[in-house]
Design a protein around this motif. Structure first.
Motif, mmCIF file in Angstrom:
data_model
loop_
_atom_site.group_PDB
_atom_site.id
_atom_site.type_symbol
_atom_site.label_atom_id
_atom_site.label_comp_id
_atom_site.label_asym_id
_atom_site.label_seq_id
_atom_site.Cartn_x
_atom_site.Cartn_y
_atom_site.Cartn_z
ATOM 1 N N UNK A 1 43.009 54.206 46.243
ATOM 2 C CA UNK A 1 42.117 53.106 46.590
ATOM 3 C C UNK A 1 41.187 52.781 45.429
ATOM 4 N N UNK A 2 41.122 51.512 45.091
ATOM 5 C CA UNK A 2 40.181 51.027 44.082
ATOM 6 C C UNK A 2 39.306 49.973 44.741
ATOM 7 N N UNK A 3 38.071 49.894 44.325
ATOM 8 C CA UNK A 3 37.167 48.846 44.796
ATOM 9 C C UNK A 3 36.948 47.902 43.629
ATOM 10 N N UNK B 1 42.751 35.782 46.697
ATOM 11 C CA UNK B 1 42.391 36.784 47.695
ATOM 12 C C UNK B 1 41.168 36.351 48.496
ATOM 13 N N UNK B 2 40.171 35.773 47.821
ATOM 14 C CA UNK B 2 38.978 35.275 48.518
ATOM 15 C C UNK B 2 39.343 34.221 49.554
ATOM 16 N N UNK B 3 40.232 33.311 49.174
ATOM 17 C CA UNK B 3 40.654 32.255 50.097
ATOM 18 C C UNK B 3 41.462 32.825 51.257
ATOM 19 N N UNK B 4 42.405 33.716 50.970
ATOM 20 C CA UNK B 4 43.252 34.294 52.012
ATOM 21 C C UNK B 4 42.433 35.109 53.005
ATOM 22 N N UNK B 5 41.474 35.870 52.498
ATOM 23 C CA UNK B 5 40.664 36.746 53.355
ATOM 24 C C UNK B 5 39.433 36.040 53.906
ATOM 25 N N UNK B 6 39.226 34.792 53.523
ATOM 26 C CA UNK B 6 38.051 33.994 53.901
ATOM 27 C C UNK B 6 36.753 34.755 53.657
ATOM 28 N N UNK C 1 41.468 47.708 47.189
ATOM 29 C CA UNK C 1 42.849 47.460 46.784
ATOM 30 C C UNK C 1 43.572 48.804 46.891
ATOM 31 N N UNK C 2 44.518 48.886 47.817
ATOM 32 C CA UNK C 2 45.162 50.153 48.152
ATOM 33 C C UNK C 2 46.636 50.121 47.758
ATOM 34 N N UNK C 3 47.069 51.186 47.112
ATOM 35 C CA UNK C 3 48.488 51.389 46.829
ATOM 36 C C UNK C 3 48.938 52.570 47.677
ATOM 37 N N UNK D 1 49.762 45.430 46.354
ATOM 38 C CA UNK D 1 48.509 46.005 46.817
ATOM 39 C C UNK D 1 48.252 45.624 48.270
ATOM 40 N N UNK D 2 47.614 46.502 48.977
ATOM 41 C CA UNK D 2 47.055 46.189 50.296
ATOM 42 C C UNK D 2 45.600 45.866 50.000
ATOM 43 N N UNK D 3 45.176 44.648 50.270
ATOM 44 C CA UNK D 3 43.815 44.219 49.924
ATOM 45 C C UNK D 3 43.057 43.897 51.203
ATOM 46 N N UNK D 4 41.918 44.587 51.397
ATOM 47 C CA UNK D 4 41.086 44.358 52.586
ATOM 48 C C UNK D 4 39.633 44.173 52.155
ATOM 49 N N UNK D 5 38.883 43.335 52.880
ATOM 50 C CA UNK D 5 37.489 43.084 52.525
ATOM 51 C C UNK D 5 36.650 44.355 52.631
ATOM 52 N N UNK D 6 35.828 44.591 51.637
ATOM 53 C CA UNK D 6 34.981 45.767 51.628
ATOM 54 C C UNK D 6 33.848 45.722 52.632
ATOM 55 N N UNK D 7 33.476 44.531 53.089
ATOM 56 C CA UNK D 7 32.368 44.441 54.042
ATOM 57 C C UNK D 7 32.832 44.561 55.496
#
Length: 64
Positions: A8-10, A17-22, A31-33, A48-54
């Motif tokens: 996992x990287x932050x 990604x910002x647009x896709x995750x709103x 960002x997870x591998x 990558x598996x990308x999820x919002x940190x908040x």
């Protein structure tokens, strides 16, 4: 599966990604591998598996 490893990287998201995750551009993402192995052979890689940190919580359990 014999082994599952997640790295996992932050980091800050790119524009897509910002647009896709709103999310706003100032919200970091995880960002997870993920690698899955069976008998020492890689059977799946998800990157990558990308999820919002908040909106995410990571839980790791370590067995000794």
């Amino acid at each position: 599966m014999d082994e599952i490893t997640e790295e996992t990287a932050v980091r800050m998201p790119d524009a897509e990604e910002s647009a896709t995750l709103t999310i706003g551009g100032g919200v970091p993402v995880f960002a997870i591998t993920r690698r899955m192995l069976s008998r020492g052979r890689v059977v799946e890689v998800a990157a990558p598996i990308v999820i919002p940190g908040d909106r995410a919580v990571r839980v790791d359990q370590i067995f000794l």
